[in-house]
Scaffold this active site. Structure first.
Site, PDB file in Angstrom:
ATOM      1  N   ASP A 160      25.575  -2.315 -14.702  1.00 30.66           N
ATOM      2  CA  ASP A 160      25.322  -1.664 -13.414  1.00 30.66           C
ATOM      3  C   ASP A 160      26.643  -1.598 -12.664  1.00 30.66           C
ATOM      4  O   ASP A 160      27.178  -2.630 -12.233  1.00 30.66           O
ATOM      5  CB  ASP A 160      24.284  -2.470 -12.614  1.00 30.66           C
ATOM      6  N   ASN A 200      32.307   9.101 -14.474  1.00 28.95           N
ATOM      7  CA  ASN A 200      31.274  10.120 -14.292  1.00 28.95           C
ATOM      8  C   ASN A 200      30.045   9.599 -13.560  1.00 28.95           C
ATOM      9  O   ASN A 200      29.313  10.370 -12.947  1.00 28.95           O
ATOM     10  CB  ASN A 200      30.880  10.662 -15.677  1.00 28.95           C
ATOM     11  N   TYR A 206      27.780   9.995  -0.079  1.00 33.05           N
ATOM     12  CA  TYR A 206      28.153  10.579  -1.384  1.00 33.05           C
ATOM     13  C   TYR A 206      29.375  11.492  -1.227  1.00 33.05           C
ATOM     14  O   TYR A 206      30.360  11.373  -1.963  1.00 33.05           O
ATOM     15  CB  TYR A 206      26.961  11.348  -1.938  1.00 33.05           C
ATOM     16  N   LYS A 211      33.129  11.227  -2.862  1.00 39.02           N
ATOM     17  CA  LYS A 211      33.718  12.288  -3.691  1.00 39.02           C
ATOM     18  C   LYS A 211      35.091  12.670  -3.146  1.00 39.02           C
ATOM     19  O   LYS A 211      36.002  12.983  -3.910  1.00 39.02           O
ATOM     20  CB  LYS A 211      32.779  13.492  -3.761  1.00 39.02           C
TER      21      LYS A 211
HETATM   22  N1  NAP Z   1      24.801  17.731 -11.519  1.00 40.66           N
HETATM   23  C1  NAP Z   1      25.436  18.304 -10.515  1.00 40.66           C
HETATM   24  O1  NAP Z   1      24.974  19.316  -9.949  1.00 40.66           O
HETATM   25  C2  NAP Z   1      26.769  17.754 -10.052  1.00 40.66           C
HETATM   26  C3  NAP Z   1      27.510  18.496  -9.115  1.00 40.66           C
HETATM   27  C4  NAP Z   1      28.734  18.001  -8.691  1.00 40.66           C
HETATM   28  C5  NAP Z   1      29.215  16.800  -9.176  1.00 40.66           C
HETATM   29  N2  NAP Z   1      28.469  16.088 -10.076  1.00 40.66           N
HETATM   30  C6  NAP Z   1      28.986  14.796 -10.526  1.00 40.66           C
HETATM   31  O2  NAP Z   1      28.938  14.709 -11.942  1.00 40.66           O
HETATM   32  C7  NAP Z   1      28.644  13.374 -12.332  1.00 40.66           C
HETATM   33  C8  NAP Z   1      27.450  13.342 -13.259  1.00 40.66           C
HETATM   34  O3  NAP Z   1      26.364  13.978 -12.628  1.00 40.66           O
HETATM   35  P1  NAP Z   1      24.954  14.167 -13.367  1.00 40.66           P
HETATM   36  O4  NAP Z   1      24.234  15.232 -12.606  1.00 40.66           O
HETATM   37  O5  NAP Z   1      25.151  14.288 -14.825  1.00 40.66           O
HETATM   38  O6  NAP Z   1      24.260  12.770 -13.027  1.00 40.66           O
HETATM   39  P2  NAP Z   1      22.891  12.154 -13.580  1.00 40.66           P
HETATM   40  O7  NAP Z   1      22.158  13.166 -14.413  1.00 40.66           O
HETATM   41  O8  NAP Z   1      22.209  11.570 -12.399  1.00 40.66           O
HETATM   42  O9  NAP Z   1      23.469  10.983 -14.508  1.00 40.66           O
HETATM   43  C9  NAP Z   1      24.209   9.970 -13.894  1.00 40.66           C
HETATM   44  C10 NAP Z   1      24.696   9.004 -14.951  1.00 40.66           C
HETATM   45  O10 NAP Z   1      25.311   7.890 -14.289  1.00 40.66           O
HETATM   46  C11 NAP Z   1      24.656   6.695 -14.671  1.00 40.66           C
HETATM   47  N3  NAP Z   1      24.615   5.772 -13.558  1.00 40.66           N
HETATM   48  C12 NAP Z   1      24.129   6.009 -12.320  1.00 40.66           C
HETATM   49  N4  NAP Z   1      24.209   4.890 -11.574  1.00 40.66           N
HETATM   50  C13 NAP Z   1      24.792   3.952 -12.363  1.00 40.66           C
HETATM   51  C14 NAP Z   1      25.131   2.588 -12.171  1.00 40.66           C
HETATM   52  N5  NAP Z   1      24.881   1.965 -11.006  1.00 40.66           N
HETATM   53  N6  NAP Z   1      25.699   1.905 -13.177  1.00 40.66           N
HETATM   54  C15 NAP Z   1      25.925   2.514 -14.371  1.00 40.66           C
HETATM   55  N7  NAP Z   1      25.633   3.803 -14.614  1.00 40.66           N
HETATM   56  C16 NAP Z   1      25.061   4.510 -13.621  1.00 40.66           C
HETATM   57  C17 NAP Z   1      23.260   7.128 -15.127  1.00 40.66           C
HETATM   58  O11 NAP Z   1      22.738   6.252 -16.105  1.00 40.66           O
HETATM   59  P3  NAP Z   1      21.673   5.067 -15.847  1.00 40.66           P
HETATM   60  O12 NAP Z   1      20.662   5.601 -14.889  1.00 40.66           O
HETATM   61  O13 NAP Z   1      21.152   4.807 -17.220  1.00 40.66           O
HETATM   62  O14 NAP Z   1      22.481   3.941 -15.293  1.00 40.66           O
HETATM   63  C18 NAP Z   1      23.566   8.470 -15.793  1.00 40.66           C
HETATM   64  O15 NAP Z   1      24.020   8.275 -17.110  1.00 40.66           O
HETATM   65  C19 NAP Z   1      28.445  12.587 -11.036  1.00 40.66           C
HETATM   66  O16 NAP Z   1      29.634  11.933 -10.704  1.00 40.66           O
HETATM   67  C20 NAP Z   1      28.129  13.650 -10.018  1.00 40.66           C
HETATM   68  O17 NAP Z   1      28.512  13.269  -8.717  1.00 40.66           O
HETATM   69  C21 NAP Z   1      27.255  16.531 -10.527  1.00 40.66           C
END
Ligand code: NAP
Length: 262
Positions: free
Chosen positions: A68, A93, A158, A162
Site C-alpha cells: 500500500d 503510476n 488530487y 498532479k
Molecule cells: N484514467 C484517466 O482518465 C487518467 C487521466 C489522467 C491521469 N491519469 C493518471 O494515470 C494513472 C493511472 O490511472 P488509471 O486510470 O489507470 O488508475 P486505476 O485504473 O484507478 O488504477 C490505479 C492503479 O494504482 C493502484 N493503486 C491505487 N492506490 C494504491 C495504493 N495505495 N498502493 C498501491 N497501489 C495503488 C491500483 O491497484 P490496487 O487497487 O490493486 O492497489 C491500480 O493498479 C494515475 O496516476 C492517474 O492519476 C489517469
C-alpha cells in the site's frame, strides 16, 4: 529497437500501480519490449495473474510486490524486494483520486492522496535514481494529468498532487540531463481505465485508449520533460496554460470534475 530500449532502460522496470488500467498496460508493453517487471499494487491476486501472463506471453521475469503506497514505509520495502536486480526504469503510476468538494471529504482522504500521489513517487525516485545515475542509464515515467495545469475544483487534493508530480519531474529532468537518466512527466487527459469508469460511468468525451497513452509515454522518454498524449489534449493543454485567463481554466476544470462520482 526493442534491444535499444532494453539496453537503455532494462533489465528490470518497476511499475507502481500495476494491477489494472494504465499500470497493467505499462507492464505489458514493457514486457513486450523485453524488460522484466516488478509489479506493485495492493491486490495480490491481480498482480499474480498479471505476472503469470507476462512470463507466459513475453518470456520475461515478473515479480508481484503487494504494497500500500499510502504507507510511508512502503517505498523502502518495495526497493528492498528489488535489491538483487538492476531496476533501470521506474513508472510512478499509482494514484488515489477522491472526487467531491474539499470540505465534504475527510482529512484522511486528502492526506492519503498526498501520500500515494506525491510522497511515494518522490521516495521511490530518491531511492532508485542513485544506482541509475551511477550506471549512466535509466529512466523515470510519472503519470500526471491535465489537472496539474491549474487548480482542479472537486478534485482539489488530487490536482495539487498532479502539479507536484509535474514540478518534480521537470526539475529532475533538468538536474539529470547529461547523466544518461531520462525523466518524463505524462500529462494525460481522460483515458479509458477502470479508474475512469468508476469515477465517470459511461466514460468521458475524448477518452483515449490506454495502449496509445502508454506507447506515447514510453516513446517520450529522452525527448523532453513532458508529453501530452492525444492531439485534442495538446490543444486543451495549450489553451489552459497559455490562452485562457487562469480563472477560466480553473472554472473549466471544475465543470468537468464536478460530474465525477465521489
Ligand atoms: N484514467 C484517466 O482518465 C487518467 C487521466 C489522467 C491521469 N491519469 C493518471 O494515470 C494513472 C493511472 O490511472 P488509471 O486510470 O489507470 O488508475 P486505476 O485504473 O484507478 O488504477 C490505479 C492503479 O494504482 C493502484 N493503486 C491505487 N492506490 C494504491 C495504493 N495505495 N498502493 C498501491 N497501489 C495503488 C491500483 O491497484 P490496487 O487497487 O490493486 O492497489 C491500480 O493498479 C494515475 O496516476 C492517474 O492519476 C489517469
Amino acid at each position: 529497437m526493442q534491444a535499444d530500449f532494453r539496453g537503455r532502460y532494462g533489465p528490470w522496470a518497476l511499475v507502481a500501480g500495476a494491477s489494472e488500467g494504465l499500470g497493467a498496460e505499462f507492464s505489458r508493453q514493457l514486457a513486450g519490449r523485453g524488460l522484466n517487471v516488478g509489479l506493485v499494487a495492493r491486490r495480490a491476486p491481480l498482480l499474480e495473474a498479471l505476472a503469470d501472463e507476462l512470463r507466459a506471453s513475453a518470456g520475461v521475469e515478473a515479480r508481484a510486490i503487494t504494497a500500500d503506497l499510502a504507507d510511508p514505509a512502503a517505498p523502502g520495502r518495495i526497493v528492498d524486494r528489488m535489491l538483487d536486480v538492476e531496476v533501470g526504469l521506474l513508472v510512478c503510476n499509482a494514484a488515489f483520486a477522491p472526487a467531491g468538494a474539499f470540505l465534504e471529504r475527510p482529512l484522511e482522504d486528502h492526506l492519503r492522496t498526498v501520500d500515494v500521489n506525491a510522497r511515494a513517487p518522490l521516495a521511490l525516485s530518491r531511492l532508485l535514481l542513485p544506482d541509475m545515475v551511477s550506471r549512466g542509464r535509466g529512466g523515470v515515467v510519472v503519470m500526471s494529468s491535465l489537472s496539474a495545469l491549474q487548480g482542479a475544483p472537486f478534485l482539489a487534493a488530487y490536482g495539487a498532487t498532479k502539479a507536484f508530480q509535474l514540478s518534480l519531474s521537470e526539475a529532475l529532468w533538468f538536474e539529470l540531463r547529461g547523466s544518461g537518466v531520462d525523466v518524463v512527466d505524462v500529462c494525460a487527459g481522460a483515458v479509458r481505465t477502470p479508474g475512469l469508469e468508476e469515477a465517470a460511468p459511461g466514460g468521458a468525451p475524448g477518452a483515449l485508449d490506454p495502449h496509445a497513452v502508454v506507447r506515447a509515454a514510453l516513446d517520450g522518454l529522452g525527448r523532453g520533460p513532458e508529453i501530452v498524449p492525444g492531439a485534442l489534449n495538446r490543444v486543451a493543454a495549450f489553451a489552459l496554460r497559455r490562452m485562457l485567463p487562469r480563472q477560466t481554466a480553473v472554472a473549466l476544470m471544475g465543470a468537468q470534475a464536478r460530474r465525477l462520482r465521489p
